[in-house]
Design a protein around this motif. Structure first.
Motif, mmCIF file in Angstrom:
data_model
loop_
_atom_site.group_PDB
_atom_site.id
_atom_site.type_symbol
_atom_site.label_atom_id
_atom_site.label_comp_id
_atom_site.label_asym_id
_atom_site.label_seq_id
_atom_site.Cartn_x
_atom_site.Cartn_y
_atom_site.Cartn_z
ATOM 1 N N ARG A 169 -4.508 26.114 6.383
ATOM 2 C CA ARG A 169 -3.512 26.845 5.607
ATOM 3 C C ARG A 169 -3.998 28.261 5.324
ATOM 4 N N LEU A 170 -5.257 28.373 4.970
ATOM 5 C CA LEU A 170 -5.830 29.694 4.710
ATOM 6 C C LEU A 170 -5.681 30.592 5.934
ATOM 7 N N LYS A 171 -5.981 30.048 7.100
ATOM 8 C CA LYS A 171 -5.912 30.831 8.329
ATOM 9 C C LYS A 171 -4.481 31.240 8.654
ATOM 10 N N SER A 172 -3.538 30.323 8.460
ATOM 11 C CA SER A 172 -2.143 30.632 8.798
ATOM 12 C C SER A 172 -1.549 31.677 7.855
ATOM 13 N N HIS A 173 -2.023 31.728 6.631
ATOM 14 C CA HIS A 173 -1.447 32.655 5.656
ATOM 15 C C HIS A 173 -2.116 34.029 5.644
ATOM 16 N N MET A 174 -3.213 34.181 6.371
ATOM 17 C CA MET A 174 -3.892 35.479 6.322
ATOM 18 C C MET A 174 -3.357 36.424 7.405
ATOM 19 N N THR A 175 -2.494 35.906 8.288
ATOM 20 C CA THR A 175 -2.030 36.696 9.421
ATOM 21 C C THR A 175 -0.525 36.919 9.349
ATOM 22 N N CYS A 176 -0.110 38.103 9.702
ATOM 23 C CA CYS A 176 1.314 38.448 9.752
ATOM 24 C C CYS A 176 1.532 39.439 10.885
ATOM 25 N N SER A 177 2.605 39.258 11.645
ATOM 26 C CA SER A 177 2.874 40.149 12.786
ATOM 27 C C SER A 177 3.132 41.580 12.345
ATOM 28 N N LYS A 178 3.439 41.765 11.073
ATOM 29 C CA LYS A 178 3.690 43.110 10.557
ATOM 30 C C LYS A 178 2.386 43.859 10.235
ATOM 31 N N PHE A 179 1.270 43.126 10.196
ATOM 32 C CA PHE A 179 -0.022 43.731 9.866
ATOM 33 C C PHE A 179 -0.813 44.061 11.129
ATOM 34 N N HIS A 194 -13.082 37.395 6.593
ATOM 35 C CA HIS A 194 -13.263 37.433 5.143
ATOM 36 C C HIS A 194 -13.592 38.844 4.679
ATOM 37 N N ASP A 195 -12.924 39.268 3.616
ATOM 38 C CA ASP A 195 -13.160 40.595 3.047
ATOM 39 C C ASP A 195 -13.205 40.499 1.531
ATOM 40 N N LEU A 196 -14.417 40.477 0.988
ATOM 41 C CA LEU A 196 -14.584 40.586 -0.460
ATOM 42 C C LEU A 196 -14.502 42.073 -0.771
ATOM 43 N N HIS A 197 -13.328 42.520 -1.159
ATOM 44 C CA HIS A 197 -13.111 43.953 -1.351
ATOM 45 C C HIS A 197 -13.697 44.402 -2.688
ATOM 46 N N THR A 232 1.556 37.888 1.723
ATOM 47 C CA THR A 232 1.573 38.690 0.501
ATOM 48 C C THR A 232 1.580 37.845 -0.761
ATOM 49 N N SER A 233 1.654 36.523 -0.602
ATOM 50 C CA SER A 233 1.641 35.652 -1.776
ATOM 51 C C SER A 233 0.369 34.810 -1.824
ATOM 52 N N THR A 234 -0.651 35.260 -1.136
ATOM 53 C CA THR A 234 -1.940 34.572 -1.138
ATOM 54 C C THR A 234 -2.742 34.993 -2.369
ATOM 55 N N PRO A 235 -3.809 34.259 -2.689
ATOM 56 C CA PRO A 235 -4.633 34.635 -3.843
ATOM 57 C C PRO A 235 -5.174 36.055 -3.775
ATOM 58 N N ARG A 236 -5.330 36.604 -2.590
ATOM 59 C CA ARG A 236 -5.868 37.963 -2.470
ATOM 60 C C ARG A 236 -5.037 38.965 -3.256
ATOM 61 N N ASP A 284 -8.826 28.352 -2.430
ATOM 62 C CA ASP A 284 -8.007 27.309 -1.818
ATOM 63 C C ASP A 284 -7.016 26.726 -2.822
ATOM 64 N N LEU A 285 -7.493 26.397 -4.016
ATOM 65 C CA LEU A 285 -6.629 25.797 -5.029
ATOM 66 C C LEU A 285 -5.499 26.733 -5.440
ATOM 67 N N LEU A 286 -5.820 27.998 -5.645
ATOM 68 C CA LEU A 286 -4.805 28.956 -6.066
ATOM 69 C C LEU A 286 -3.826 29.296 -4.947
#
Length: 328
Positions: free
Chosen positions: A83-93, A140-143, A191-195, A271-273
């Motif tokens: 789920r994490l992997k699928s939500h970190m990617t977007c064709s607009k990015f 992974h990017d700890l900004h 855009t709705s991920t914990p990041r 993951d939980l959030l």
């Protein structure tokens, strides 16, 4: 004030009541401490005949800051990396990213700050290696935001900055000519991920925790972007009741808009959030509590009391010795 506290805790009480009247599946709503216990799942679970089960944990009573014991149901102990992997990617990015933002809010403790950032990154590396998911490490990017203007910033000031940073970061990641963003499912997920919904921040007490022992140590603070305080400026300036680290009441239900997080819970909390069925109120535990198991001697920052007590004892001993010498 009581009406305000009742409003904050209403959803929690309704869910808690429901758990005693019906059975729950993994994807039903959970109580605050229930999901907080899940953030401890790598030490709070054991293998039973039917799979992963949880041992008895502690739950805060509604009229006291002291925990009372309850037994929770079972759950899967795995992190959903797919789920994490699928939500970190977007064709607009033009890129693929996951990970939280961390703010430095302390002018001193340079060494502790450097060690904290490195500890979080090491935690990611070790966890991904353990789960054999090193494929996610490169994304992974700890900004890190280390701005002198934010040294000494409150949680409200950090949140205000984060609310400005989030849309700018999303805009900077867009491909040239990207359109129809709101209709793109990938955009919605990314855009709705914990990041973009939560961020970390470290103040003096967090950086001091880098040199403290204990399973939950060291710690950092985490806050939700869209949280709003219902307190007036006058109420917010009132003294904080013991043993809490923020707020104006003696009620554990009071949501102060941030909580402590152990560094070794970084991926687990992410993951939980990121779960659809989980939100801030499911995870929240009022600081200095982190899981409801702590005694006063385990509270974050208790080392300050020990230090003050030791200094006072040393001063008393010096004073007594000086008095004896003068008498002779």
């Amino acid at each position: 004030m009581m009406q305000r506290i009742a409003t904050r805790g209403r959803a929690l009480r309704q869910i808690y009541s429901a758990t005693h009247n019906c059975s729950r599946s993994l994807f039903t709503s959970l109580t605050k401490t229930d999901v907080t216990t899940r953030s401890m799942r790598h030490i709070a679970t054991e293998w039973g005949e039917t799979g992963w089960i949880r041992r008895p944990r502690a739950m805060m009573s509604s009229n006291s800051a002291r925990p009372t014991t309850y037994l929770d149901d079972g759950f899967s102990g795995d992190i959903d990396f797919d789920r994490l992997k699928s939500h970190m990617t977007c064709s607009k990015f033009h890129d693929s990213i996951w990970g939280l933002v961390i703010y430095r809010c302390s002018q001193g403790h340079q060494s502790a700050w450097d060690r904290m950032v490195q500890a979080l990154r090491s935690e990611v590396q070790e966890t991904l290696r353990y789960y054999i998911r090193e494929d996610l490490l490169q994304f992974h990017d700890l900004h890190v935001i280390d701005d002198k203007a934010l040294y000494g910033a409150t949680s409200h000031q950090v949140r205000e900055h984060f609310q400005s940073w989030s849309p700018k970061s999303l805009k900077d990641r867009l491909r040239p000519g990207a359109t129809d963003l709101e209709k793109d499912i990938g955009w919605h997920y990314a855009t709705s991920t914990p990041r973009y919904d939560y961020c970390l921040f470290a103040d003096d007490i967090c950086l001091e925790s880098m040199d403290q022992s204990g399973y939950d140590m060291p710690v950092v603070k985490i806050l939700p972007r869209d949280w709003e305080s219902s307190l007036s400026p006058e109420e917010m300036s009132q003294p904080v009741p013991t043993p809490f680290h923020d707020g104006v009441t003696e009620h554990w239900e009071e949501d102060v808009g941030w909580m402590y997080m152990s560094l070794n819970n970084y991926i687990d909390k992410y993951d939980l959030l990121g779960e659809v069925s989980t939100d801030w109120y499911d995870q929240y535990v009022r600081p200095p509590y982190m899981n409801g198991l702590e005694s006063e001697t385990d509270f974050v920052g208790n080392w300050r009391k020990k230090s003050s007590s030791e200094e006072a004892n040393q001063a008393d001993r010096k004073g007594s010795l000086s008095t004896k010498q003068s008498n002779h």
